[in-house]
Write a protein that holds these residues in place. Sequence first.
Motif, PDB file in Angstrom:
ATOM      1  N   ALA A 154     -20.870-134.950 -85.951  1.00 10.78           N
ATOM      2  CA  ALA A 154     -21.388-134.987 -87.327  1.00 10.78           C
ATOM      3  C   ALA A 154     -21.026-133.710 -88.076  1.00 10.78           C
ATOM      4  N   GLY A 155     -21.125-132.556 -87.415  1.00 12.23           N
ATOM      5  CA  GLY A 155     -20.745-131.310 -88.066  1.00 12.23           C
ATOM      6  C   GLY A 155     -19.285-131.278 -88.446  1.00 12.23           C
ATOM      7  N   GLY A 156     -18.419-131.841 -87.595  1.00  8.47           N
ATOM      8  CA  GLY A 156     -17.004-131.896 -87.935  1.00  8.47           C
ATOM      9  C   GLY A 156     -16.728-132.761 -89.154  1.00  8.47           C
ATOM     10  N   LEU A 157     -17.424-133.893 -89.272  1.00  4.41           N
ATOM     11  CA  LEU A 157     -17.222-134.753 -90.441  1.00  4.41           C
ATOM     12  C   LEU A 157     -17.710-134.085 -91.719  1.00  4.41           C
ATOM     13  N   VAL A 158     -18.894-133.449 -91.663  1.00  3.31           N
ATOM     14  CA  VAL A 158     -19.379-132.735 -92.854  1.00  3.31           C
ATOM     15  C   VAL A 158     -18.435-131.590 -93.209  1.00  3.31           C
ATOM     16  N   PHE A 159     -17.875-130.935 -92.194  1.00  5.27           N
ATOM     17  CA  PHE A 159     -16.891-129.876 -92.408  1.00  5.27           C
ATOM     18  C   PHE A 159     -15.708-130.412 -93.213  1.00  5.27           C
ATOM     19  N   CYS A 160     -15.208-131.573 -92.850  1.00  7.05           N
ATOM     20  CA  CYS A 160     -14.081-132.157 -93.584  1.00  7.05           C
ATOM     21  C   CYS A 160     -14.438-132.434 -95.039  1.00  7.05           C
ATOM     22  N   LEU A 161     -15.676-132.834 -95.296  1.00  2.00           N
ATOM     23  CA  LEU A 161     -16.088-133.181 -96.662  1.00  2.00           C
ATOM     24  C   LEU A 161     -16.460-131.966 -97.505  1.00  2.00           C
ATOM     25  N   LEU A 201     -20.683-119.083 -85.330  1.00  2.00           N
ATOM     26  CA  LEU A 201     -19.908-119.685 -86.419  1.00  2.00           C
ATOM     27  C   LEU A 201     -20.808-120.514 -87.320  1.00  2.00           C
ATOM     28  N   GLY A 202     -21.739-121.269 -86.715  1.00  2.00           N
ATOM     29  CA  GLY A 202     -22.661-122.042 -87.536  1.00  2.00           C
ATOM     30  C   GLY A 202     -23.519-121.159 -88.430  1.00  2.00           C
ATOM     31  N   ILE A 203     -23.971-120.023 -87.893  1.00  2.00           N
ATOM     32  CA  ILE A 203     -24.771-119.107 -88.716  1.00  2.00           C
ATOM     33  C   ILE A 203     -23.914-118.508 -89.837  1.00  2.00           C
ATOM     34  N   LEU A 204     -22.694-118.140 -89.524  1.00  2.00           N
ATOM     35  CA  LEU A 204     -21.805-117.563 -90.541  1.00  2.00           C
ATOM     36  C   LEU A 204     -21.519-118.561 -91.653  1.00  2.00           C
ATOM     37  N   MET A 205     -21.205-119.794 -91.272  1.00  2.00           N
ATOM     38  CA  MET A 205     -20.871-120.796 -92.293  1.00  2.00           C
ATOM     39  C   MET A 205     -22.095-121.218 -93.095  1.00  2.00           C
ATOM     40  N   GLY A 206     -23.282-121.127 -92.487  1.00  2.00           N
ATOM     41  CA  GLY A 206     -24.486-121.454 -93.234  1.00  2.00           C
ATOM     42  C   GLY A 206     -24.765-120.482 -94.365  1.00  2.00           C
ATOM     43  N   SER A 207     -24.227-119.260 -94.260  1.00  2.00           N
ATOM     44  CA  SER A 207     -24.406-118.255 -95.316  1.00  2.00           C
ATOM     45  C   SER A 207     -23.126-118.009 -96.106  1.00  2.00           C
ATOM     46  N   HIS A 208     -22.140-118.918 -95.963  1.00  2.00           N
ATOM     47  CA  HIS A 208     -20.862-118.765 -96.653  1.00  2.00           C
ATOM     48  C   HIS A 208     -21.017-119.210 -98.104  1.00  2.00           C
ATOM     49  N   HIS A 209     -20.860-118.292 -99.048  1.00  2.00           N
ATOM     50  CA  HIS A 209     -21.066-118.591-100.465  1.00  2.00           C
ATOM     51  C   HIS A 209     -19.922-119.428-101.010  1.00  2.00           C
ATOM     52  N   GLN A 210     -20.286-120.416-101.850  1.00  2.00           N
ATOM     53  CA  GLN A 210     -19.310-121.285-102.510  1.00  2.00           C
ATOM     54  C   GLN A 210     -19.524-121.240-104.018  1.00  2.00           C
ATOM     55  N   GLU A 211     -18.532-121.704-104.756  1.00  2.00           N
ATOM     56  CA  GLU A 211     -18.637-121.703-106.218  1.00  2.00           C
ATOM     57  C   GLU A 211     -19.726-122.641-106.704  1.00  2.00           C
ATOM     58  N   LYS A 212     -19.916-123.776-106.054  1.00  2.00           N
ATOM     59  CA  LYS A 212     -20.935-124.742-106.436  1.00  2.00           C
ATOM     60  C   LYS A 212     -22.028-124.772-105.371  1.00  2.00           C
ATOM     61  N   VAL A 213     -23.240-125.047-105.801  1.00  2.00           N
ATOM     62  CA  VAL A 213     -24.367-125.131-104.881  1.00  2.00           C
ATOM     63  C   VAL A 213     -24.170-126.289-103.909  1.00  2.00           C
ATOM     64  N   LEU A 214     -23.549-127.377-104.377  1.00  2.00           N
ATOM     65  CA  LEU A 214     -23.284-128.501-103.502  1.00  2.00           C
ATOM     66  C   LEU A 214     -22.383-128.086-102.334  1.00  2.00           C
ATOM     67  N   GLY A 215     -21.376-127.254-102.620  1.00  2.00           N
ATOM     68  CA  GLY A 215     -20.512-126.757-101.556  1.00  2.00           C
ATOM     69  C   GLY A 215     -21.255-125.859-100.582  1.00  2.00           C
ATOM     70  N   THR A 216     -22.105-124.986-101.109  1.00  2.00           N
ATOM     71  CA  THR A 216     -22.907-124.127-100.236  1.00  2.00           C
ATOM     72  C   THR A 216     -23.848-124.947 -99.366  1.00  2.00           C
ATOM     73  N   MET A 217     -24.398-126.013 -99.953  1.00  2.00           N
ATOM     74  CA  MET A 217     -25.304-126.875 -99.208  1.00  2.00           C
ATOM     75  C   MET A 217     -24.589-127.576 -98.056  1.00  2.00           C
ATOM     76  N   LEU A 218     -23.397-128.105 -98.300  1.00  2.00           N
ATOM     77  CA  LEU A 218     -22.655-128.782 -97.240  1.00  2.00           C
ATOM     78  C   LEU A 218     -22.255-127.805 -96.137  1.00  2.00           C
ATOM     79  N   HIS A 219     -21.875-126.578 -96.520  1.00  2.00           N
ATOM     80  CA  HIS A 219     -21.553-125.581 -95.503  1.00  2.00           C
ATOM     81  C   HIS A 219     -22.780-125.245 -94.660  1.00  2.00           C
ATOM     82  N   LYS A 220     -23.943-125.198 -95.299  1.00  2.00           N
ATOM     83  CA  LYS A 220     -25.164-124.916 -94.540  1.00  2.00           C
ATOM     84  C   LYS A 220     -25.480-126.070 -93.590  1.00  2.00           C
TER      85      LYS A 220
END
Length: 581
Positions: free
Chosen positions: A514-521, A450-469
């Motif tokens: 920490a991953g759960g908190l970043v997930f929420c944000l 799941l971590g690998i999948l979410m790290g490559s999950h594309h978002q509309e903004k680079v900031l969103g992609t960065m937080l997912h990574k």
Amino acid sequence: MLSVSRRWLLAWALFAVCDVALAAAHGEEAGEKGDMHKGHTGGMDHNASLNVPAHSDDADTYWRLTTARWLIYGHIILMVIDWVLVLPVSIMFAVAKSNLHIPAQFVFLAINGFAIFLSILYNAQTPDLYPANAHHRMGWVAVAILTVQTVVGVIFSVAKSSDAPKNEEASSLMAAATARYQRMENRQGSWNSDSAHGGSDHSPSSRSPSLEEESLYNQHEEQELKAIDEETKFEKLAKKYVPRYAIAQQWITIASVGYQISQRLLLIWTFMLIATGASTYTGVFKGGNIFTGLAHVIKGGIFFYYGIFTLGRYLGCFADLGWAWNVKPDASMVGKFRANIKSAEMVESALIFTYGFTNVWLEHLAGWGQEWHMGDLEHVSIAFWFLGGGLLGILTESEWIRGLLNNVYSEDAQIAINQYEMAVSQTVFPEKPKFRQSMNVFPSLVIFMLGILMGSHHQEKVLGTMLHKQWGLLLSGAAVFRLGSFLLVFLKPPTSYLPSRPFTEPLAAFALMAGGLVFCLSNSETINAFDAMNVDGMFAFTLSLGITALLMSYQTLVVALKGWAVKREASRSHKSVFRIA
């Protein structure tokens, strides 16, 4: 020398994973910021000033509203202190069955009541900027639950204190019966001694003590017969009202179980109140965006509490269930119910399976009745991954499946093996292998992928992609640390009922929390707000790390406080304590 080398190699590998994860998260941000323009990509300059929206009296969110700001600030501060700091202490006192639980509960209610009073004053002076928000309703539900809990807790405390004189009376009756038996034995022994030595019944020296002892015995017997008569009357009344007493005991047991469960659920309610309060205060997740907010907050909260649960296992919680990386106690020590509870890995696999099964139908909830997009299909694929991975973990933990998998020899081969064992008088293959510690790696595999999948999950903004990574790397790191725990337990299985505490478990707990908190944000509403205020991805990352470290420290103190409360209650009741060191 070889064992030392292995330990150093394992430690180096684990810390290397952490270093790579942090470097990748920071390097990704730096690369994107240098290669793309800020206005189009969302990459931020660390030296750029924050673009915080101005506060006014006619703002559309409570965050920007200037009216009676000290009231809402006081409400937030008191609620955080009450639900994050005071509530866990009260729950730990309840778990330890300490008499300090009720005073702590009253302190919690007092602070909560004053915070609610501030919110009522604030709502009276400000307009309703978030109509039909869930925070107000959930807050009043919490007040109702807390009121019922306090009343039930007081009733239990009074009942416990009223039982104390009865226990003392029963102890005195038992002591009297024992003393009577000893006196009869001494009296019989003195008679036998006198007969053996040929003592004369007509001797004055022997007649006088016999009369005195007889008088004392008669007095004691009258008192004991009176006590026995009262006890017989009580037994008659008890037999007469046994059905009513049994029904009362059933209700008391049900109320006690419900009380314990509701207290632990309040810890989850805390997260929900904070999440809904933050969304109400900032004005996010309105309209159709509510589904995006629910998805990120609920799923991020699951991983956050998964980390709390992992740290609790490391600290020694659930040792009576065998979940603290220890040998599971048998039914004679912890009771039949606790002894029959499955392993922690079985519970994790079942939760993963349930999550995957439910999310197959909930992933398209935000676009119900509309066409499916690629993002919806990706999320449903992840749900299928959870469904299959959880089911695989359940099958691995099943004793019935293990028994079937052990049938690897044909009937003829088994007969030959039995004949060989009879010839050499030695068992070659045990009938049923014993597993002291579960080695079910499939929950960790699910989290890692799941971590690998979410790290490559594309978002509309680079900031969103960065937080997912970022939170994807944290979850993958947590899975690697858990595999390290399995490796340590495999090399040296636990041999004690006390927790073995693998050093990789707090690392896994930290990464999960920490991953759960970043997930929420990492939801789109928060990403847009961060982007508008010139907030970069490292802010959310470092903020989550700091909060996680503080909460882990406080959790350790609270669990230690529970141990102190158990020791205190044992000293008050003059009982010995089985220390979990």
